[in-house]
Design a protein around this motif. Structure first.
Motif, mmCIF file in Angstrom:
data_model
loop_
_atom_site.group_PDB
_atom_site.id
_atom_site.type_symbol
_atom_site.label_atom_id
_atom_site.label_comp_id
_atom_site.label_asym_id
_atom_site.label_seq_id
_atom_site.Cartn_x
_atom_site.Cartn_y
_atom_site.Cartn_z
ATOM 1 N N UNK A 290 27.587 72.524 39.888
ATOM 2 C CA UNK A 290 26.553 71.504 40.094
ATOM 3 C C UNK A 290 26.818 70.275 39.242
ATOM 4 N N UNK B 136 33.510 52.707 31.589
ATOM 5 C CA UNK B 136 33.178 54.124 31.761
ATOM 6 C C UNK B 136 33.788 54.691 33.039
ATOM 7 N N UNK C 156 28.454 61.807 41.972
ATOM 8 C CA UNK C 156 27.532 60.735 42.333
ATOM 9 C C UNK C 156 27.415 59.712 41.228
ATOM 10 N N UNK C 157 27.398 60.182 39.989
ATOM 11 C CA UNK C 157 27.261 59.242 38.878
ATOM 12 C C UNK C 157 28.424 58.255 38.862
ATOM 13 N N UNK C 158 29.619 58.771 39.121
ATOM 14 C CA UNK C 158 30.798 57.896 39.082
ATOM 15 C C UNK C 158 31.121 57.311 40.451
ATOM 16 N N UNK C 159 30.304 57.661 41.447
ATOM 17 C CA UNK C 159 30.521 57.166 42.823
ATOM 18 C C UNK C 159 31.945 57.400 43.292
ATOM 19 N N UNK D 18 21.261 57.999 42.787
ATOM 20 C CA UNK D 18 21.875 58.779 41.712
ATOM 21 C C UNK D 18 20.795 59.333 40.800
ATOM 22 N N UNK E 113 29.119 67.395 28.035
ATOM 23 C CA UNK E 113 28.509 66.463 28.964
ATOM 24 C C UNK E 113 28.198 67.154 30.287
ATOM 25 N N UNK F 95 28.923 57.189 27.412
ATOM 26 C CA UNK F 95 30.233 57.116 28.077
ATOM 27 C C UNK F 95 30.111 57.253 29.581
ATOM 28 N N UNK F 96 28.889 57.261 30.099
ATOM 29 C CA UNK F 96 28.733 57.324 31.555
ATOM 30 C C UNK F 96 28.390 55.951 32.115
ATOM 31 N N UNK F 97 28.789 55.703 33.352
ATOM 32 C CA UNK F 97 28.583 54.362 33.912
ATOM 33 C C UNK F 97 27.164 54.156 34.427
ATOM 34 N N UNK G 224 29.959 49.799 31.096
ATOM 35 C CA UNK G 224 29.807 50.511 32.374
ATOM 36 C C UNK G 224 31.087 50.415 33.201
ATOM 37 N N UNK H 37 27.108 66.401 40.508
ATOM 38 C CA UNK H 37 26.336 65.290 39.929
ATOM 39 C C UNK H 37 27.261 64.189 39.433
ATOM 40 N N UNK H 38 28.342 64.603 38.780
ATOM 41 C CA UNK H 38 29.266 63.597 38.250
ATOM 42 C C UNK H 38 29.902 62.796 39.382
#
Ligand SMILES: Nc1ncnc2c1ncn2[C@@H]1O[C@H](COP(=O)(O)OP(=O)(O)O)[C@@H](O)[C@H]1O
Ligand SMILES: [Mg+2]
Lengths: 269, 316, 287
Positions: free
Chosen positions: B109, B88, B116-119, A9, B100, A102-104, B85, B113-114
């Motif tokens: 894009x 979130x 992947x960030x949040x899987x 990531x 954000x 607010x992001x994990x 986490x 990305x989000x």
């Protein structure tokens, strides 16, 4: 520490940052170039001084260049990876920090990759070049121990400077407008470590070289590489203390950072 | 089941006040002062209050940005700050004034990305994105760098960004601030639809009462960090003495005016009389009493404006 | 065409008084605005002080190595170098060597259009508050490092009374030159999407050729002369410092001020021309 997919990531986030910055093409190129020039400016300062005098604090130009090379490579590696953390004040003020919270993902890591200074790559490259030239000029004997020290020292320096970057940036949690204060110990520390410690006097040297540990970034390792006794009377093994010191600094910086985030969460500014 | 449960939630800020040239005084200000809030799954809650009432601060405590100075809070059964986490992944947040999204990259894009960030599994992500693209009409600017989007486009983009990981709770802090009428309607329509499915709990802070009237069955009003109303809009009217108004025109000014319980004569201007009616009074009774006078030419009833109600509430 | 367009038609006494009023208001606005950035001022001053120590020790080592030449390096002795370093650190804030991006930011956000609506020529509209800012910095960011340096080290004080007014004039000219340089670099934003690179280029040149990293006189003489005359950077820091430490006799000091005045005139004219170009562009393209 981080599981592989977390690393992936972060890799993506870095790549996104590179794309962002490269989207301003002309500026990006100019930025890259200025960063090379910046190192050139620091180097020029050393050269110009030696144009006027043959020795500085008992050290010749070639010996000083070795100190300079070790310091600037370590610093530029830190600057590349965590240097943008000095925008902490702005992140607090613009509320970017809230968006990050607010992001994990981890807060510090996100902030670091959010604006990773790709353009500072130029400085790392020229840092390597300067170090290699300095090693050749100073005729450092090629022994396994020396090679190891030559690899370990810039890395330890990078970790050490990163810790300084993070710890000083954390001040922004208490003191929102602290922006330039960071520079005192980061850029100031780099300038300090660029010269042999013999240049400095009295309490100032003791405070920065030993109190804050800047002496171990370049000066003591350089003495080992040059096979020179310390004019200030320190034992030779001090040259190998860099990694230990870097570890301690990193741990302290992590502690300070955590305290800072906790502080932010209770004051909101 | 309660998705949000807060009891006695409070947040004190220390503010430094400058007194004279060098002297400064520190003062603790309670931005949120003992808020109790429970929100059931699927509810669409309007969180209302004047500037500085403590709305954003409450939201920050619910989302794990700030930790409370006092009280207890649980969102999705988690304690926000220590379990930030985990939380979130289960909530979506839009702070109206901050983005954000990745400023310099195409909007699309950011979504990648989000993911992947949040899987988020690719298929799930694609399905949600498709839905948002349709409902919010994102397609025309999906390839535009975020910095070039208009405010309305960006807000639609932000909403999508907050929803792509399928959050159980969506927190929106003034999502319609600064938007033009068309964008506002697009955002409201979307939220109404999202709320109607009952899967997503939505907490919406706003200044815009039209948002509230259109979207929320329940509103919580706070002022100076305290909850001053929690209930439906009707209950608000009843409680804060919303008054309907009856304006009647006669041929000639009537000699006597009927008196009925809960009815007040507000103004007389020649042949025109204006009455205000308390929540319980009957319009019918008034109308029949008036028509008994004879010479009634025209009559109009105006319903109470929520703006007025809220304004009265803030003043009280 | 005058700077103040409101009074450009005819210069009457009343107009003149109004103009003076506008000047006063604008420049004191800069002063007041910066006096509210207290944390930033403290942070920057602390940083200047840290660099002051590092550079002083390096310069003292340089002077120490030059005992053969009577402790003189390129015409400076140790106390002169100490003064040079500390006053230089103080002047960074006064001339605002780096970090001024206000115009570039306003260009990017489009707010710059409102500058055209004011009754003051835009260049002047930025210059006057900048003078106020410089005055504030002189009282804070200049005084503190110089005092610290003076307490800890042996500093050189001017021997000739005339040096003080000359230094004051030189600092004023330095502020003008630096402002004009920054304005031009920021104005690149009218034509470039992102000005970070240009700003950085300015920062490198101003630091290196301005005499911050080492006095330009350390360079070989021919090169030094070329830098003094051929670039505006020494006019920003090096020259006021040369004047202050009396590196040159009075005639030399006056000559240096002449160089500064030349650059100030040249760059400010360039600002006006660039601004005119940019305005035409703004009007044509609508921002
Ligand atoms: N970080 C902070 N430090 C000090 N006071 C704050 C901070 N954040 C908010 N406040 C104060 O707390 C109160 C509530 O603010 P906020 O929650 O932003 O209100 P709202 O969102 O309802 O307009 C205001 O009086 C505000 O000034
Ligand atoms: Mg708010």
């Amino acid at each position: 520490m981080a599981e592989p997919s977390t690393l992936a990531i972060y890799r993506r986030l870095v790549a996104a940052q590179v794309r962002s910055q490269a989207s301003y093409r002309a500026s990006f190129a100019l930025d890259l170039v200025s960063n090379v020039v910046f190192l050139g400016a620091d180097l020029l300062a050393v050269l110009v001084v030696f144009y006027r005098v043959p020795v500085l604090g008992g050290f010749s130009l070639t010996d000083t260049l070795l100190v300079f090379g070790l310091s600037s490579l370590g610093f530029s590696l830190a600057d590349l990876t965590v240097g943008n953390i000095d925008k902490m004040s702005r992140h607090v003020r613009t509320g970017l920090l809230d968006a990050v919270l607010i992001r994990p993902l981890g807060v510090l890591w996100q902030l670091l990759v959010l604006d990773v200074g790709v353009r500072r790559l130029g400085r790392v490259c020229s840092g390597v070049v300067v170090l290699v030239i300095a090693v050749r000029l100073a005729e450092v004997p090629v022994t396994p121990a020396n090679l190891l020290l030559l690899v370990v020292t810039p890395l330890a320096g990078a970790v050490f400077f990163s810790a300084v970057f993070v710890a000083t940036a954390t001040v922004a949690f208490w003191w929102v407008d602290s922006g330039e204060l960071t520079a005192a110990l980061t850029y100031g520390g780099r300038d300090f470590t660029s010269y042999p410690m013999t240049v400095y006097g009295g309490w100032f040297r003791h405070l920065l070289a030993f109190g804050l540990g800047f002496g171990f970034v370049a000066y003591y390792p350089a003495l080992v590489l040059l096979d020179r006794p310390d004019p200030l009377g320190g034992p030779a093994w001090l040259g190998w203390c860099g990694p230990l010191l870097a570890a301690v600094a990193a741990a302290l910086a992590a502690l300070v950072w955590r305290t800072g985030v906790r502080q932010y969460r209770s004051t909101g500014s | 089941m309660n998705v949000i449960e807060a009891h006695g939630l409070r947040k004190d800020f220390t503010v430094r006040v400058r007194k004279g040239l060098l002297r400064r005084e520190s003062r603790a200000v309670a931005a949120v002062d003992g808020v109790d809030l429970t929100v059931r799954r699927g509810e669409l809650l309007g969180y209302l209050g004047p500037n500085g009432a403590g709305k954003s601060t409450t939201l920050k405590m619910l989302t794990g940005v700030l930790h409370p100075s006092g009280g207890t809070v649980a969102v999705c059964g988690l304690t926000p700050v220590p379990q930030r986490i985990q939380l979130a992944r289960r909530i979506g947040v839009v702070f109206g004034q901050r983005s954000q999204l990745w400023w310099d990259l195409p909007l699309g894009d950011s979504y990648e990305l989000l993911r992947h960030i949040y899987r988020v599994p690719a298929a799930e992500h694609a399905a949600r994105l498709r839905r948002c693209r349709d409902l919010l009409e994102l397609d025309p600017f999906l390839d535009t760098p975020v910095r070039q989007l208009s405010l309305g486009q960006r807000m639609r983009g932000e909403l999508t960004a907050a929803l792509l990981h399928g959050p159980e709770v969506l927190f929106l802090d003034e999502p319609t601030i600064g938007l033009d009428v068309v964008s506002k309607q697009a955002v409201r329509g979307f939220l109404a639809e999202l709320g109607a499915t009952g899967d997503t709990t939505i907490v919406l802070t706003t200044h815009d009462l039209a948002d509230i009237e259109r979207l929320c069955r329940r509103i919580v009003v706070i002022d100076h960090g305290r909850v001053v109303h929690d209930g439906g809009i009707d209950a608000l009217h009843a409680r804060y003495g919303s008054q309907r108004r009856v304006v009647v025109d006669f041929d000639t000014a009537p000699a006597a005016v009927p008196t009925l319980p809960g009815v007040h004569l507000e103004a007389t201007a020649g042949p025109r009389l204006t009455f205000t009616l308390d929540g319980t009074a009957s319009v019918g009774a008034l109308v029949s009493a008036l028509s008994a006078l004879g010479g009634l030419r025209d009559l109009a009833v105006t319903e109470p404006e929520i703006e007025e109600v809220i304004a009265r509430l803030y003043r009280s | 065409m005058g700077f103040v367009t409101a009074t450009a038609d005819r210069l009457t006494i009343r107009n003149f008084i109004e103009t003076v009023g506008i000047f006063r208001t604008l420049s004191s606005s800069g002063f007041r605005r910066f006096s509210t950035y207290r944390q930033a001022t403290v942070a920057a001053t602390a940083t200047n002080t840290m660099f002051g120590f590092v550079r002083t020790y390096v310069m003292l080592a340089v002077a120490g190595s030059a005992v053969a030449a009577g402790g003189q390096v390129a015409g400076y002795d140790a106390p002169q170098l100490v003064t040079y370093v500390w006053a230089g650190q103080g002047l960074i804030g006064v001339v605002a060597l780096w970090g001024w991006t206000e115009l570039a930011d306003r260009i990017r956000s489009g707010d710059v259009v409102t500058d055209l609506l004011r009754p003051v020529h835009p260049v002047l509209g930025y210059l006057l508050p900048d003078l106020g800012r410089a005055a504030y910095a002189l009282l804070t960011r200049f005084v503190v490092p110089v005092a610290v340096g003076g307490l800890v080290f042996d500093m050189y004080l001017p021997q000739r009374a005339a040096t003080y007014p000359l230094f004051a004039a030189s600092v004023l000219l330095a502020v003008l030159v630096c402002f004009a340089g920054r304005f031009l670099v920021n104005a690149a934003g009218y034509w470039l999407l992102d000005t970070r690179g240009v700003l950085m280029g300015w920062a490198v040149c101003a630091g290196m050729l301005g005499g911050l990293y080492f006095p330009i006189r350390f360079l070989p003489d021919g090169l030094a002369a070329a830098v003094y005359l051929g670039t505006p950077f020494p006019s920003v820091l090096q020259i006021p410092l040369d004047v202050l430490v009396e590196r040159d006799p009075p005639a030399g000091q006056l000559g240096l001020l002449g160089i500064q005045a030349l650059w100030a005139g040249l760059l400010l004219t360039a600002c006006v021309l660039v601004q005119r170009r940019a305005e035409r562009r703004l009007v044509v393209q609508g921002g």
